[in-house]
Scaffold this motif. Structure first.
Motif, PDB file in Angstrom:
ATOM      1  N   LEU A  45       0.826  -1.213   0.000  1.00  9.15           N
ATOM      2  CA  LEU A  45       0.000   0.000   0.000  1.00  9.15           C
ATOM      3  C   LEU A  45       0.861   1.264   0.000  1.00  9.15           C
ATOM      4  O   LEU A  45       0.557   2.233  -0.695  1.00  9.15           O
ATOM      5  CB  LEU A  45      -0.941   0.007   1.203  1.00  9.15           C
ATOM      6  CG  LEU A  45      -2.099  -0.980   1.150  1.00  9.15           C
ATOM      7  CD1 LEU A  45      -2.813  -1.037   2.487  1.00  9.15           C
ATOM      8  CD2 LEU A  45      -3.051  -0.617   0.037  1.00  9.15           C
ATOM      9  N   SER A  46       1.928   1.259   0.792  1.00 11.48           N
ATOM     10  CA  SER A  46       2.805   2.433   0.872  1.00 11.48           C
ATOM     11  C   SER A  46       3.483   2.706  -0.463  1.00 11.48           C
ATOM     12  O   SER A  46       3.560   3.852  -0.912  1.00 11.48           O
ATOM     13  CB  SER A  46       3.836   2.234   1.978  1.00 11.48           C
ATOM     14  OG  SER A  46       3.193   2.166   3.232  1.00 11.48           O
ATOM     15  N   GLU A  47       3.979   1.664  -1.114  1.00 17.92           N
ATOM     16  CA  GLU A  47       4.631   1.826  -2.418  1.00 17.92           C
ATOM     17  C   GLU A  47       3.619   2.266  -3.476  1.00 17.92           C
ATOM     18  O   GLU A  47       3.924   3.105  -4.321  1.00 17.92           O
ATOM     19  CB  GLU A  47       5.309   0.522  -2.852  1.00 17.92           C
ATOM     20  CG  GLU A  47       6.559   0.199  -2.076  1.00 17.92           C
ATOM     21  CD  GLU A  47       7.683   1.190  -2.344  1.00 17.92           C
ATOM     22  OE1 GLU A  47       7.812   1.698  -3.483  1.00 17.92           O
ATOM     23  OE2 GLU A  47       8.443   1.449  -1.398  1.00 17.92           O
ATOM     24  N   ASP A  48       2.417   1.712  -3.421  1.00 21.20           N
ATOM     25  CA  ASP A  48       1.389   2.045  -4.394  1.00 21.20           C
ATOM     26  C   ASP A  48       0.976   3.517  -4.307  1.00 21.20           C
ATOM     27  O   ASP A  48       0.571   4.112  -5.301  1.00 21.20           O
ATOM     28  CB  ASP A  48       0.171   1.139  -4.175  1.00 21.20           C
ATOM     29  CG  ASP A  48      -0.796   1.169  -5.327  1.00 21.20           C
ATOM     30  OD1 ASP A  48      -0.339   1.152  -6.496  1.00 21.20           O
ATOM     31  OD2 ASP A  48      -2.018   1.210  -5.073  1.00 21.20           O
ATOM     32  N   HIS A  49       1.076   4.113  -3.130  1.00 23.65           N
ATOM     33  CA  HIS A  49       0.684   5.509  -2.921  1.00 23.65           C
ATOM     34  C   HIS A  49       1.875   6.448  -2.736  1.00 23.65           C
ATOM     35  O   HIS A  49       1.711   7.583  -2.308  1.00 23.65           O
ATOM     36  CB  HIS A  49      -0.256   5.612  -1.709  1.00 23.65           C
ATOM     37  CG  HIS A  49      -1.571   4.958  -1.936  1.00 23.65           C
ATOM     38  ND1 HIS A  49      -1.791   3.631  -1.681  1.00 23.65           N
ATOM     39  CD2 HIS A  49      -2.733   5.442  -2.435  1.00 23.65           C
ATOM     40  CE1 HIS A  49      -3.035   3.332  -1.998  1.00 23.65           C
ATOM     41  NE2 HIS A  49      -3.629   4.412  -2.460  1.00 23.65           N
ATOM     42  N   ARG A  50       3.058   5.996  -3.059  1.00 22.32           N
ATOM     43  CA  ARG A  50       4.268   6.798  -2.859  1.00 22.32           C
ATOM     44  C   ARG A  50       4.195   8.197  -3.473  1.00 22.32           C
ATOM     45  O   ARG A  50       4.615   9.163  -2.841  1.00 22.32           O
ATOM     46  CB  ARG A  50       5.496   6.070  -3.393  1.00 22.32           C
ATOM     47  CG  ARG A  50       6.782   6.829  -3.178  1.00 22.32           C
ATOM     48  CD  ARG A  50       7.963   6.105  -3.764  1.00 22.32           C
ATOM     49  NE  ARG A  50       8.276   4.927  -3.005  1.00 22.32           N
ATOM     50  CZ  ARG A  50       9.312   4.834  -2.179  1.00 22.32           C
ATOM     51  NH1 ARG A  50      10.113   5.841  -2.028  1.00 22.32           N
ATOM     52  NH2 ARG A  50       9.540   3.727  -1.530  1.00 22.32           N
ATOM     53  N   PRO A  51       3.650   8.365  -4.680  1.00 19.93           N
ATOM     54  CA  PRO A  51       3.597   9.713  -5.263  1.00 19.93           C
ATOM     55  C   PRO A  51       2.678  10.678  -4.511  1.00 19.93           C
ATOM     56  O   PRO A  51       2.744  11.880  -4.720  1.00 19.93           O
ATOM     57  CB  PRO A  51       3.070   9.486  -6.688  1.00 19.93           C
ATOM     58  CG  PRO A  51       3.250   8.040  -6.960  1.00 19.93           C
ATOM     59  CD  PRO A  51       3.188   7.352  -5.633  1.00 19.93           C
ATOM     60  N   GLN A  52       1.814  10.165  -3.653  1.00 16.65           N
ATOM     61  CA  GLN A  52       0.862  10.998  -2.928  1.00 16.65           C
ATOM     62  C   GLN A  52       1.415  11.278  -1.528  1.00 16.65           C
ATOM     63  O   GLN A  52       1.301  10.453  -0.625  1.00 16.65           O
ATOM     64  CB  GLN A  52      -0.490  10.296  -2.845  1.00 16.65           C
ATOM     65  CG  GLN A  52      -1.080  10.016  -4.222  1.00 16.65           C
ATOM     66  CD  GLN A  52      -2.195   9.007  -4.151  1.00 16.65           C
ATOM     67  OE1 GLN A  52      -1.960   7.853  -3.861  1.00 16.65           O
ATOM     68  NE2 GLN A  52      -3.401   9.473  -4.428  1.00 16.65           N
ATOM     69  N   ALA A  53       1.989  12.440  -1.352  1.00 11.84           N
ATOM     70  CA  ALA A  53       2.692  12.778  -0.110  1.00 11.84           C
ATOM     71  C   ALA A  53       1.798  12.793   1.124  1.00 11.84           C
ATOM     72  O   ALA A  53       2.282  12.653   2.240  1.00 11.84           O
ATOM     73  CB  ALA A  53       3.381  14.136  -0.247  1.00 11.84           C
ATOM     74  N   GLN A  54       0.501  12.936   0.942  1.00 14.37           N
ATOM     75  CA  GLN A  54      -0.397  13.047   2.088  1.00 14.37           C
ATOM     76  C   GLN A  54      -1.099  11.728   2.424  1.00 14.37           C
ATOM     77  O   GLN A  54      -2.033  11.706   3.208  1.00 14.37           O
ATOM     78  CB  GLN A  54      -1.421  14.160   1.850  1.00 14.37           C
ATOM     79  CG  GLN A  54      -0.776  15.520   1.851  1.00 14.37           C
ATOM     80  CD  GLN A  54      -1.722  16.633   1.490  1.00 14.37           C
ATOM     81  OE1 GLN A  54      -1.269  17.668   1.070  1.00 14.37           O
ATOM     82  NE2 GLN A  54      -3.011  16.479   1.646  1.00 14.37           N
ATOM     83  N   VAL A  55      -0.632  10.624   1.836  1.00 17.04           N
ATOM     84  CA  VAL A  55      -1.204   9.307   2.124  1.00 17.04           C
ATOM     85  C   VAL A  55      -0.212   8.549   3.001  1.00 17.04           C
ATOM     86  O   VAL A  55       0.981   8.503   2.717  1.00 17.04           O
ATOM     87  CB  VAL A  55      -1.495   8.520   0.829  1.00 17.04           C
ATOM     88  CG1 VAL A  55      -1.982   7.117   1.148  1.00 17.04           C
ATOM     89  CG2 VAL A  55      -2.524   9.255  -0.017  1.00 17.04           C
TER      90      VAL A  55
END
Length: 69
Positions: A45-55
């Motif tokens: 999940l963390s890698e999948d949302h890496r481009p989103q700094a607020q996730v």
């Protein structure tokens, strides 16, 4: 003997202070019987949302004594 269970929780926050979740973005995944299983999901999940700094996601351990037989 009680088993310890783990959950991956998180979502998108209003800022990088990570204090307030944006309603509707909350995610709770689990339970997992082992921390390593929870870590695998957290990593995905963390890698999948890496481009989103607020996730942000974290691993939560279920408090002892909350499970019923």
């Amino acid at each position: 003997m009680q088993k310890i269970r783990y959950w991956v929780v998180g979502g998108e926050y209003t800022s990088t202070d990570f204090e307030t979740l944006i309603e509707g973005t909350e995610r709770v995944v689990g339970p997992f019987e082992s921390r390593s299983d929870a870590e695998r999901t957290w990593r995905y999940l963390s890698e999948d949302h890496r481009p989103q700094a607020q996730v942000r996601f974290t691993i939560a351990q279920e408090p002892q004594g909350t499970m019923t037989a």
